[in-house]
Design a protein around this motif. Sequence first.
Motif, PDB file in Angstrom:
ATOM      1  N   ILE A  43       0.841  -1.206   0.000  1.00 55.48           N
ATOM      2  CA  ILE A  43       0.000   0.000   0.000  1.00 55.48           C
ATOM      3  C   ILE A  43       0.873   1.252   0.000  1.00 55.48           C
ATOM      4  O   ILE A  43       0.641   2.195  -0.767  1.00 55.48           O
ATOM      5  CB  ILE A  43      -0.943  -0.009   1.226  1.00 55.48           C
ATOM      6  N   VAL A  44       1.882   1.270   0.877  1.00 59.13           N
ATOM      7  CA  VAL A  44       2.759   2.444   0.969  1.00 59.13           C
ATOM      8  C   VAL A  44       3.477   2.687  -0.350  1.00 59.13           C
ATOM      9  O   VAL A  44       3.543   3.821  -0.847  1.00 59.13           O
ATOM     10  CB  VAL A  44       3.774   2.258   2.114  1.00 59.13           C
ATOM     11  N   ASN A  45       4.020   1.619  -0.953  1.00 60.29           N
ATOM     12  CA  ASN A  45       4.784   1.777  -2.197  1.00 60.29           C
ATOM     13  C   ASN A  45       3.889   2.116  -3.378  1.00 60.29           C
ATOM     14  O   ASN A  45       4.199   2.999  -4.185  1.00 60.29           O
ATOM     15  CB  ASN A  45       5.569   0.491  -2.495  1.00 60.29           C
ATOM     16  N   ASP A  46       2.753   1.413  -3.492  1.00 60.14           N
ATOM     17  CA  ASP A  46       1.902   1.608  -4.660  1.00 60.14           C
ATOM     18  C   ASP A  46       1.208   2.967  -4.636  1.00 60.14           C
ATOM     19  O   ASP A  46       0.977   3.580  -5.678  1.00 60.14           O
ATOM     20  CB  ASP A  46       0.852   0.496  -4.728  1.00 60.14           C
ATOM     21  N   MET A  47       0.879   3.473  -3.441  1.00 60.81           N
ATOM     22  CA  MET A  47       0.223   4.772  -3.313  1.00 60.81           C
ATOM     23  C   MET A  47       1.229   5.905  -3.106  1.00 60.81           C
ATOM     24  O   MET A  47       0.840   7.066  -2.977  1.00 60.81           O
ATOM     25  CB  MET A  47      -0.784   4.740  -2.157  1.00 60.81           C
ATOM     26  N   GLN A  48       2.535   5.544  -3.056  1.00 61.36           N
ATOM     27  CA  GLN A  48       3.616   6.521  -2.903  1.00 61.36           C
ATOM     28  C   GLN A  48       3.368   7.423  -1.682  1.00 61.36           C
ATOM     29  O   GLN A  48       3.467   8.645  -1.757  1.00 61.36           O
ATOM     30  CB  GLN A  48       3.776   7.347  -4.179  1.00 61.36           C
ATOM     31  N   LEU A  49       3.054   6.788  -0.556  1.00 58.96           N
ATOM     32  CA  LEU A  49       2.756   7.526   0.664  1.00 58.96           C
ATOM     33  C   LEU A  49       4.030   7.906   1.399  1.00 58.96           C
ATOM     34  O   LEU A  49       5.014   7.161   1.396  1.00 58.96           O
ATOM     35  CB  LEU A  49       1.867   6.683   1.576  1.00 58.96           C
ATOM     36  N   LEU A  50       3.990   9.044   2.066  1.00 57.23           N
ATOM     37  CA  LEU A  50       5.104   9.514   2.880  1.00 57.23           C
ATOM     38  C   LEU A  50       4.632   9.753   4.313  1.00 57.23           C
ATOM     39  O   LEU A  50       3.430   9.855   4.573  1.00 57.23           O
ATOM     40  CB  LEU A  50       5.677  10.819   2.304  1.00 57.23           C
ATOM     41  N   MET A  51       5.583   9.844   5.238  1.00 56.22           N
ATOM     42  CA  MET A  51       5.292  10.134   6.640  1.00 56.22           C
ATOM     43  C   MET A  51       4.290   9.134   7.215  1.00 56.22           C
ATOM     44  O   MET A  51       3.389   9.481   7.979  1.00 56.22           O
ATOM     45  CB  MET A  51       4.746  11.563   6.791  1.00 56.22           C
ATOM     46  N   VAL A  52       4.445   7.871   6.851  1.00 60.64           N
ATOM     47  CA  VAL A  52       3.509   6.839   7.291  1.00 60.64           C
ATOM     48  C   VAL A  52       3.879   6.351   8.678  1.00 60.64           C
ATOM     49  O   VAL A  52       5.044   6.042   8.960  1.00 60.64           O
ATOM     50  CB  VAL A  52       3.500   5.664   6.302  1.00 60.64           C
ATOM     51  N   GLY A  53       2.898   6.249   9.552  1.00 62.62           N
ATOM     52  CA  GLY A  53       3.091   5.704  10.892  1.00 62.62           C
ATOM     53  C   GLY A  53       2.539   4.303  10.987  1.00 62.62           C
ATOM     54  O   GLY A  53       2.925   3.413  10.245  1.00 62.62           O
ATOM     55  N   LYS A  54       1.581   4.105  11.888  1.00 64.61           N
ATOM     56  CA  LYS A  54       1.021   2.783  12.107  1.00 64.61           C
ATOM     57  C   LYS A  54       0.078   2.385  10.980  1.00 64.61           C
ATOM     58  O   LYS A  54      -0.700   3.208  10.478  1.00 64.61           O
ATOM     59  CB  LYS A  54       0.263   2.767  13.443  1.00 64.61           C
ATOM     60  N   ILE A  55       0.156   1.117  10.571  1.00 63.69           N
ATOM     61  CA  ILE A  55      -0.751   0.577   9.554  1.00 63.69           C
ATOM     62  C   ILE A  55      -1.443  -0.641  10.134  1.00 63.69           C
ATOM     63  O   ILE A  55      -0.787  -1.585  10.594  1.00 63.69           O
ATOM     64  CB  ILE A  55      -0.003   0.186   8.270  1.00 63.69           C
ATOM     65  N   ASP A  56      -2.765  -0.645  10.138  1.00 59.83           N
ATOM     66  CA  ASP A  56      -3.555  -1.788  10.592  1.00 59.83           C
ATOM     67  C   ASP A  56      -4.216  -2.448   9.390  1.00 59.83           C
ATOM     68  O   ASP A  56      -4.903  -1.778   8.601  1.00 59.83           O
ATOM     69  CB  ASP A  56      -4.628  -1.341  11.580  1.00 59.83           C
ATOM     70  N   ILE A  57      -3.992  -3.755   9.236  1.00 64.93           N
ATOM     71  CA  ILE A  57      -4.674  -4.546   8.211  1.00 64.93           C
ATOM     72  C   ILE A  57      -5.801  -5.304   8.903  1.00 64.93           C
ATOM     73  O   ILE A  57      -5.576  -6.042   9.876  1.00 64.93           O
ATOM     74  CB  ILE A  57      -3.704  -5.529   7.537  1.00 64.93           C
ATOM     75  N   LEU A  58      -7.033  -5.129   8.428  1.00 60.61           N
ATOM     76  CA  LEU A  58      -8.207  -5.649   9.125  1.00 60.61           C
ATOM     77  C   LEU A  58      -9.036  -6.535   8.199  1.00 60.61           C
ATOM     78  O   LEU A  58      -9.053  -6.342   6.973  1.00 60.61           O
ATOM     79  CB  LEU A  58      -9.072  -4.493   9.626  1.00 60.61           C
ATOM     80  N   ASN A  59      -9.726  -7.502   8.797  1.00 61.55           N
ATOM     81  CA  ASN A  59     -10.743  -8.304   8.093  1.00 61.55           C
ATOM     82  C   ASN A  59     -10.193  -8.947   6.816  1.00 61.55           C
ATOM     83  O   ASN A  59     -10.861  -8.964   5.778  1.00 61.55           O
ATOM     84  CB  ASN A  59     -11.962  -7.439   7.761  1.00 61.55           C
ATOM     85  N   LYS A  60      -9.010  -9.501   6.900  1.00 61.69           N
ATOM     86  CA  LYS A  60      -8.360 -10.076   5.717  1.00 61.69           C
ATOM     87  C   LYS A  60      -8.896 -11.479   5.421  1.00 61.69           C
ATOM     88  O   LYS A  60      -9.019 -12.305   6.317  1.00 61.69           O
ATOM     89  CB  LYS A  60      -6.844 -10.135   5.938  1.00 61.69           C
TER      90      LYS A  60
END
Length: 296
Positions: A43-60
């Motif tokens: 997600i971070v790489n494909d959306m080219q996000l910066l300043m990313v902190g915590k990431i929660d993956i839910l309901n997988k």
Amino acid sequence: MNDKRVVFDFNISFTNGGGIQGQDFRLDIAGDTITDQQLADYIVNDMQLLMVGKIDILNKYYINEKHKRQPVNILPNDKYIDLSHTIFDGLVTYKGLPSPIVCDYLSREQSRANYEPGTEFQIGKIEMVTNTGTYIDCPFHRFEHGKDLSEIELERFAGLEAITINAENITRIDESFFTGLEIRNKAVLVHTGWAKHWNTPQYFDGHPYLTANAAGHLKDCGVKLVGIDSHNIDDTAGKSRPVHTTLLGAEILIVEHLCNLDKLPASGYQFNAVPPKFKGAGTFPVRAYASFDTSN
């Protein structure tokens, strides 16, 4: 059978405030499963996000559904391939050389006397010769006044453009395997398939090796490093070691006892094999690996 996809929700927080969410997000995957960390990295790489902190993956969960686009190479072994054998207590790398001793200097039980309840540490002790496991040779290994591990520039060990030579089931590997190829300034890794005999008596006898003429050709072409997944890059039937002499005399590094070379493409990757910065040592184990640019 339909292709595999993963369905999940996610929450992303940013270190400078705010966040984004996604629901019922669907992603094509190459295998049957994918970890939360791999999804977060994607997600971070494909959306080219910066300043990313915590990431929660839910309901997988996973579904069988035809892929909407080409699978994205995001699994760890698409970016890195480990090319090193595991070193363990008692391992025989080279007949006649002592095996490593891997043990506690300070055990967890002993450490409990030094710390508060629930806090413990282990400090290991390793005794071994430098020719153990997958290791790299630099000029000092062969020549008294050659450069030792501490004197070789870091860029000689890492980020080397590499090429794989297929010499599987060939014992005597001559210069014909390297002619007509673009190998100047590259790491040349010779895949013989001999790693399948690792940690067995067969590994030491009748192993594949490079000829003296092959070494001369590699020297003339100005390669930076030569690796092999065999017991020795030289023929050990006699007492001469012309490949070591030629390559190390030209400050071309050697890596022996590689593995997993069958997983490498012919080119398009980088080779890395960094040893500790020891003074007075010409050989030492490395965590050798191939790395790939997965940004495209």
